[in-house]
Design an enzyme around this catalytic site. Structure first.
Site, PDB file in Angstrom:
ATOM      1  N   HIS A 164      20.276  28.140  10.179  1.00  0.00           N
ATOM      2  CA  HIS A 164      19.715  27.068   9.356  1.00  0.00           C
ATOM      3  C   HIS A 164      19.333  27.576   7.977  1.00  0.00           C
ATOM      4  CE1 HIS A 164      16.054  24.756   8.002  1.00  0.00           C
ATOM      5  NE2 HIS A 164      16.995  23.849   7.999  1.00  0.00           N
ATOM      6  N   HIS A 207      19.056  31.314   8.569  1.00  0.00           N
ATOM      7  CA  HIS A 207      18.199  31.982   9.537  1.00  0.00           C
ATOM      8  C   HIS A 207      18.455  31.500  10.964  1.00  0.00           C
ATOM      9  CE1 HIS A 207      15.306  31.984   5.882  1.00  0.00           C
ATOM     10  NE2 HIS A 207      16.080  33.042   5.837  1.00  0.00           N
ATOM     11  N   ARG A 209      16.941  28.942   0.934  1.00  0.00           N
ATOM     12  CA  ARG A 209      16.344  29.674   2.057  1.00  0.00           C
ATOM     13  C   ARG A 209      17.363  29.662   3.194  1.00  0.00           C
ATOM     14  NH1 ARG A 209      10.565  30.484   1.914  1.00  0.00           N
ATOM     15  NH2 ARG A 209       9.631  29.395   0.156  1.00  0.00           N
ATOM     16  N   TYR A 257       9.041  21.607   9.596  1.00  0.00           N
ATOM     17  CA  TYR A 257       9.916  21.566  10.757  1.00  0.00           C
ATOM     18  C   TYR A 257       9.212  22.033  12.018  1.00  0.00           C
ATOM     19  CZ  TYR A 257      10.862  26.499   9.535  1.00  0.00           C
ATOM     20  OH  TYR A 257      10.749  27.819   9.224  1.00  0.00           O
ATOM     21  N   ASP A 308       4.857  24.159  14.505  1.00  0.00           N
ATOM     22  CA  ASP A 308       5.222  23.466  13.275  1.00  0.00           C
ATOM     23  C   ASP A 308       5.139  24.447  12.119  1.00  0.00           C
ATOM     24  OD1 ASP A 308       5.444  21.125  14.693  1.00  0.00           O
ATOM     25  OD2 ASP A 308       3.888  20.055  13.612  1.00  0.00           O
ATOM     26  N   ASN A 309       6.116  24.377  11.215  1.00  0.00           N
ATOM     27  CA  ASN A 309       6.150  25.238  10.036  1.00  0.00           C
ATOM     28  C   ASN A 309       6.296  24.370   8.794  1.00  0.00           C
ATOM     29  OD1 ASN A 309       6.209  27.653  11.612  1.00  0.00           O
ATOM     30  ND2 ASN A 309       8.369  27.287  11.986  1.00  0.00           N
ATOM     31  N   LYS A 337      15.323  39.511   1.089  1.00  0.00           N
ATOM     32  CA  LYS A 337      15.741  39.545   2.500  1.00  0.00           C
ATOM     33  C   LYS A 337      17.011  38.725   2.715  1.00  0.00           C
ATOM     34  CE  LYS A 337      14.179  38.022   7.054  1.00  0.00           C
ATOM     35  NZ  LYS A 337      13.124  37.334   7.787  1.00  0.00           N
ATOM     36  N   ASP A 338      17.048  37.504   2.174  1.00  0.00           N
ATOM     37  CA  ASP A 338      18.219  36.645   2.364  1.00  0.00           C
ATOM     38  C   ASP A 338      19.445  37.169   1.621  1.00  0.00           C
ATOM     39  OD1 ASP A 338      16.756  35.019   4.011  1.00  0.00           O
ATOM     40  OD2 ASP A 338      16.542  33.386   2.576  1.00  0.00           O
ATOM     41  N   ARG A 368       0.812  -1.221   0.000  1.00  0.00           N
ATOM     42  CA  ARG A 368       0.000   0.000   0.000  1.00  0.00           C
ATOM     43  C   ARG A 368       0.838   1.260   0.000  1.00  0.00           C
ATOM     44  NH1 ARG A 368      -2.764  -0.780   5.462  1.00  0.00           N
ATOM     45  NH2 ARG A 368      -0.652  -1.499   5.818  1.00  0.00           N
ATOM     46  N   LYS A 391      15.312  23.193  16.045  1.00  0.00           N
ATOM     47  CA  LYS A 391      14.444  22.803  14.927  1.00  0.00           C
ATOM     48  C   LYS A 391      14.630  21.326  14.613  1.00  0.00           C
ATOM     49  CE  LYS A 391      14.613  27.337  12.708  1.00  0.00           C
ATOM     50  NZ  LYS A 391      15.057  28.085  11.524  1.00  0.00           N
TER      51      LYS A 391
END
Length: 188
Positions: free
Chosen positions: A118, A61, A58, A131, A47-48, A168-169, A23, A71
């Site tokens: 991270h 941070h 990304r 995460y 949770d994100n 931003k980054d 399955r 995290k």
């Protein structure tokens, strides 16, 4: 579940036991008792989840202490190169990074403690990253380090001329100029 240390001992790879049959598959991505048995006691509160296209980077941070976050990162769909950079002053691994491929196939998770920046790069056509955090997001404590800081020298595993990075980054400072308030051996 099993836990595997990385080159930086405080950053851990969590490998869940996956049950497969005709399955599909099933696994526990988080179990507080199993984590306690592995010596990991963290009270996750948020949770994100993010969706990103291929070649998106990304990061890097982090949140300043006392709002710093542990995290637990995993990939629901796709493949990423996930990175944790040690930003703890006086740490023997200060400025070094750990990079681990996380995917929907290997189902590995990366546990990134407080005192680390991270980020991740998307290796597949898209990726959904989920995460857990042990502190809530705090915009006043939100900080970052430039993803392509030559002092850190991260190989993001994607062609850099194709990297997709947020405005931003792109303006985060180099690590030597970043605001850091973490000290190795302290609790945050």
């Amino acid at each position: 579940m099993t836990v595997e240390p990385t080159q930086i001992p405080d950053v851990l790879i969590i490998k869940p036991k996956v049950f497969t049959d005709h399955r599909g598959y099933f696994f526990e991505s988080y179990n507080v008792d199993a984590f306690k048995k592995m010596g990991i006691e963290i009270n996750f509160v948020q949770d994100n989840e993010s969706y990103s296209r291929k070649n998106v980077i990304r990061g890097l941070h982090y949140q300043l202490s006392p709002y710093s976050q542990t995290k637990l990162v995993r990939v629901v769909a796709g493949r990423v190169f996930d990175v944790a950079v040690d930003i703890r002053k006086n740490s023997p691994t200060f400025g070094q990074y750990v990079g681990v491929e996380l995917s929907d196939e290997n189902k590995y998770q990366l546990l990134i403690p407080k005192g680390f920046a991270h980020g991740f790069a998307v290796l597949s056509n898209f990726a959904i990253v989920s995460y857990k955090c042990d502190q809530y997001y705090n915009p006043e404590a939100d900080r970052g380090i430039r993803y392509n800081d030559p002092e850190i020298g991260i190989d993001w595993k994607i062609p850099m001329e194709q990297a997709i990075v947020s405005a931003k980054d792109n303006v985060h400072p180099a690590m030597k100029d970043a605001e850091l308030n973490f000290v190795f051996g302290s609790t945050y």
